[in-house]
Design an enzyme around this catalytic site. Structure first.
Site, PDB file in Angstrom:
ATOM      1  N   PHE A  22      -5.070   4.233   0.752  1.00 45.18           N
ATOM      2  CA  PHE A  22      -6.126   3.387   0.181  1.00 45.18           C
ATOM      3  C   PHE A  22      -5.784   2.881  -1.216  1.00 45.18           C
ATOM      4  CE2 PHE A  22      -8.392   6.326   3.117  1.00 45.18           C
ATOM      5  CZ  PHE A  22      -8.670   5.393   4.099  1.00 45.18           C
ATOM      6  N   HIS A  23      -4.569   2.354  -1.352  1.00 45.76           N
ATOM      7  CA  HIS A  23      -4.122   1.765  -2.613  1.00 45.76           C
ATOM      8  C   HIS A  23      -3.605   0.336  -2.416  1.00 45.76           C
ATOM      9  CE1 HIS A  23      -3.130   6.151  -4.074  1.00 45.76           C
ATOM     10  NE2 HIS A  23      -4.422   5.876  -4.145  1.00 45.76           N
ATOM     11  N   PRO A  24      -4.318  -0.526  -1.694  1.00 48.49           N
ATOM     12  CA  PRO A  24      -3.767  -1.855  -1.426  1.00 48.49           C
ATOM     13  C   PRO A  24      -3.726  -2.730  -2.675  1.00 48.49           C
ATOM     14  CG  PRO A  24      -6.039  -1.735  -0.682  1.00 48.49           C
ATOM     15  CD  PRO A  24      -5.651  -0.343  -1.102  1.00 48.49           C
TER      16      PRO A  24
ATOM     17  N   ASP B 130       0.864  -1.173   0.000  1.00 45.96           N
ATOM     18  CA  ASP B 130       0.000   0.000   0.000  1.00 45.96           C
ATOM     19  C   ASP B 130       0.904   1.227   0.000  1.00 45.96           C
ATOM     20  OD1 ASP B 130      -2.233   1.625   0.101  1.00 45.96           O
ATOM     21  OD2 ASP B 130      -2.756   1.153   2.169  1.00 45.96           O
ATOM     22  N   HIS B 131       0.314   2.372  -0.276  1.00 45.50           N
ATOM     23  CA  HIS B 131       1.030   3.642  -0.174  1.00 45.50           C
ATOM     24  C   HIS B 131       0.706   4.277   1.174  1.00 45.50           C
ATOM     25  CE1 HIS B 131       0.850   3.887  -4.848  1.00 45.50           C
ATOM     26  NE2 HIS B 131       2.005   3.392  -4.466  1.00 45.50           N
TER      27      HIS B 131
END
Length: 234
Positions: free
Chosen positions: A170-172, A18-19
């Protein structure tokens, strides 16, 4: 868990990426106009170190005083935020089952700072964000830095701030990664290894996270999957 095994895929739920994001927050010297782009008015990719072969940080500018994942819970008063996200993280997390019940929430361990290099990159990103925040172009807008605060300046203090305030961008991705090795979950046609009639078409098939927001890549995966299901390819 006592669940019958349909296919032994040791990579199922591993490789979570994730980021992570952290913020430099300012109170404003004058009213900040309402944003028109879901609060994120501008963004840019930068290198934390000059010698890198590509950007590893994203800066995002938000018309609110507070954490990006909690705009509704932002601090009162006029202000704005410069968010800092690590875009090429080394840390890897997991998603695991917590129960045999279908509706049970999974056990999610993002392990954001499992690799110390990500912490160092985030600290450097906060320093770069502060340079931007102190730019002459923002003199008429800036009142003072509220988070982490000007007294939070040495590496140890900034590391502590990151640990206490870091959140998901919220980039999993990555937990059903594509490939042919023992830890891969789907093949290049998005078919789950060892199970017929099942494909995965979302961000979880990415072997590594892109150095950008993930929505365009997920859309491309979905369009490719649609072509496959329509019979244009395997």
């Amino acid at each position: 868990m006592g669940i019958a095994v349909a296919a032994d895929l040791p990579g199922v739920g591993a490789n979570l990426q994730d980021h992570p994001i952290c913020n430099v927050v300012y109170s404003a010297a004058r009213p900040v106009p309402a944003g028109s782009d879901n609060h994120g008015e501008a963004a840019g990719l930068v290198r934390s170190q000059p010698g890198l072969d590509g950007p590893d940080l994203q800066m995002v500018f938000v018309d609110s005083r507070g954490h990006i994942p909690g705009i509704a819970a932002s601090e009162p008063g006029e202000g704005y935020t410069i968010g800092v996200a690590v875009m090429r993280p080394y840390s890897r997390g997991t998603v695991r089952l917590s129960s045999t019940r279908p509706g049970a929430l999974p056990r999610l361990d993002p392990n954001y700072l499992g690799d110390e290099r990500d912490l160092a990159t985030m600290v450097q990103g906060l320093r770069l964000a502060r340079e931007i925040g102190q730019a002459r172009a923002l003199d008429d807008w800036r009142a003072h830095e509220t988070k982490p605060g000007v007294r939070t300046d040495d590496d140890a203090a900034l590391q502590a701030y990151v640990r206490s305030s870091l959140a998901s961008y919220f980039h999993p991705v990555g937990t059903c990664r594509i490939g042919e090795d023992a830890l891969a979950v789907v093949d290049r046609h998005l078919r789950v290894h060892g199970i017929s009639g099942l494909r995965v078409a979302d961000g979880s098939v990415m072997p590594s996270i892109p150095s950008a927001n993930t929505n365009a890549t997920v859309c491309a995966i979905a369009e490719r999957a649609a072509d496959m299901l329509r019979g244009r390819s395997c």
